[in-house]
Scaffold this motif. Structure first.
Motif, PDB file in Angstrom:
ATOM      1  N   THR A  23       1.033  -1.251  -0.045  1.00  0.00           N
ATOM      2  CA  THR A  23       0.071   0.012  -0.116  1.00  0.00           C
ATOM      3  C   THR A  23       0.842   1.304   0.085  1.00  0.00           C
ATOM      4  O   THR A  23       0.527   2.200  -0.714  1.00  0.00           O
ATOM      5  N   ASN A  24       1.941   1.168   0.796  1.00  0.00           N
ATOM      6  CA  ASN A  24       2.894   2.372   0.772  1.00  0.00           C
ATOM      7  C   ASN A  24       3.477   2.789  -0.492  1.00  0.00           C
ATOM      8  O   ASN A  24       3.381   3.749  -0.828  1.00  0.00           O
ATOM      9  N   LEU A  25       3.921   1.536  -1.106  1.00  0.00           N
ATOM     10  CA  LEU A  25       4.618   1.835  -2.301  1.00  0.00           C
ATOM     11  C   LEU A  25       3.690   2.100  -3.408  1.00  0.00           C
ATOM     12  O   LEU A  25       4.288   3.212  -4.128  1.00  0.00           O
ATOM     13  N   VAL A  26       2.434   1.691  -3.443  1.00  0.00           N
ATOM     14  CA  VAL A  26       1.517   2.012  -4.424  1.00  0.00           C
ATOM     15  C   VAL A  26       1.134   3.551  -4.343  1.00  0.00           C
ATOM     16  O   VAL A  26       0.913   4.309  -5.365  1.00  0.00           O
ATOM     17  N   ALA A  27       1.099   3.823  -2.992  1.00  0.00           N
ATOM     18  CA  ALA A  27       0.439   5.324  -2.627  1.00  0.00           C
ATOM     19  C   ALA A  27       1.436   6.424  -2.961  1.00  0.00           C
ATOM     20  O   ALA A  27       1.043   7.530  -3.509  1.00  0.00           O
ATOM     21  N   ALA A  34      -3.971   7.173  -7.054  1.00  0.00           N
ATOM     22  CA  ALA A  34      -3.375   6.086  -6.194  1.00  0.00           C
ATOM     23  C   ALA A  34      -3.011   6.777  -4.831  1.00  0.00           C
ATOM     24  O   ALA A  34      -3.407   6.104  -3.828  1.00  0.00           O
ATOM     25  N   SER A  35      -2.516   7.775  -4.681  1.00  0.00           N
ATOM     26  CA  SER A  35      -1.939   8.436  -3.700  1.00  0.00           C
ATOM     27  C   SER A  35      -3.337   8.807  -2.710  1.00  0.00           C
ATOM     28  O   SER A  35      -3.174   9.022  -1.430  1.00  0.00           O
ATOM     29  N   ILE A  36      -4.209   9.180  -3.297  1.00  0.00           N
ATOM     30  CA  ILE A  36      -5.476   9.512  -2.720  1.00  0.00           C
ATOM     31  C   ILE A  36      -6.315   8.340  -2.121  1.00  0.00           C
ATOM     32  O   ILE A  36      -6.792   8.557  -1.044  1.00  0.00           O
ATOM     33  N   LEU A 156       8.733   3.340  10.078  1.00  0.00           N
ATOM     34  CA  LEU A 156       8.991   3.069   8.767  1.00  0.00           C
ATOM     35  C   LEU A 156       8.023   3.464   7.573  1.00  0.00           C
ATOM     36  O   LEU A 156       8.331   3.797   6.760  1.00  0.00           O
ATOM     37  N   TRP A 157       7.112   3.294   8.030  1.00  0.00           N
ATOM     38  CA  TRP A 157       5.878   3.534   6.977  1.00  0.00           C
ATOM     39  C   TRP A 157       5.896   5.135   6.360  1.00  0.00           C
ATOM     40  O   TRP A 157       5.468   5.249   5.538  1.00  0.00           O
ATOM     41  N   HIS A 158       6.578   6.123   7.110  1.00  0.00           N
ATOM     42  CA  HIS A 158       6.749   7.599   6.951  1.00  0.00           C
ATOM     43  C   HIS A 158       8.119   7.642   6.204  1.00  0.00           C
ATOM     44  O   HIS A 158       8.249   8.919   5.938  1.00  0.00           O
TER      45      HIS A 158
END
Length: 238
Positions: A23-27, A34-36, A156-158
């Motif tokens: 999800t993080n990579l796609v966003a 996709a980011s939205i 790490l998500w950030h």
């Protein structure tokens, strides 16, 4: 006989982490749409998936019986953050840290703080981390796993969202510089700061039993900060 529940718990954690990484990579590395949409959709999908795997509403922080306690903790947390943000925006030594380019206008900050931040960031992230990940980690490793792994993963998500952080903030640019090392230090600082914030969010979730409290604190850190940034910008150009 006793190994199966634990193995299922480990599998749930692995699936949730893999979904969050994807999800993080796609966003952050595909396109604007996709980011939205990616993070909110993934959060809802994770809740549905883990509910199907047997986690109850209480384990996800969504039980109605904890709403009152969660609301009380939420009010206290928001009050503290708003007071700290107001003081930071008023003090000359900390004011430059509020000068983020993205919040240079009041209208933009209002839209961000009241719509974009809650729906695109705060609620989905809390559902995913303090809801789904919290519940699966608790089943696998208990409270220590929740606090340690949950906080680290939230930091790490950030990483992706911190790229270019220093170049868009005058206060950080002044301290860390705008070059490569400045960006690296900015990302490392963001990871540490968000991991620490994740620890506090987790404490609120564990203490209150509800997602209401961490959602409120998470919003106040982002939303109040956005509004304060816009006010500081207007004060600087007045």
């Amino acid at each position: 006989m006793h190994t199966h529940p634990r193995l299922h718990a480990y599998l749930d954690v692995a699936v949730v982490v893999l979904v969050l990484v994807g999800t993080n990579l796609v966003a952050h590395f595909t396109n604007a749409w996709a980011s939205i949409a990616t993070v909110p959709i993934a959060a809802i999908a994770l809740v549905a998936l883990i509910r199907g795997r047997g986690l109850g509403w209480s384990e996800l922080g969504l039980s109605r019986r904890h709403w009152r306690t969660g609301s009380l903790y939420a009010l206290a947390a928001v009050g503290v953050v708003v007071a700290v943000v107001a003081i930071g925006a008023l003090l000359p030594i900390t004011r430059p840290f509020f000068m983020a380019d993205r919040y240079a206008t009041i209208s933009g900050a209002l839209i961000a703080s009241m719509i974009v931040i809650p729906l695109q960031t705060v609620i989905p992230e809390e559902l995913a981390f303090r809801g789904v990940l919290h519940g699966t980690l608790d089943r696998a490793w208990g409270a220590r796993g929740v606090f340690a792994a949950g906080s680290l993963l939230f930091g790490l998500w950030h990483i992706a969202s911190s790229l270019g952080l220093t170049s868009g903030n005058r206060g950080l640019t002044g301290i860390l510089g705008g070059g490569v090392w400045g960006q690296v230090l900015g990302i490392a600082g963001a990871v540490l700061a968000t991991a620490a914030a994740g620890f506090v969010f987790t404490w609120l979730r564990s203490r209150s039993g509800s997602l209401i409290a961490p959602i409120a604190l998470h919003w106040s850190l982002n939303g109040a900060g956005a509004l304060a940034a816009a006010v500081v910008w207007q004060m600087s150009v007045a």
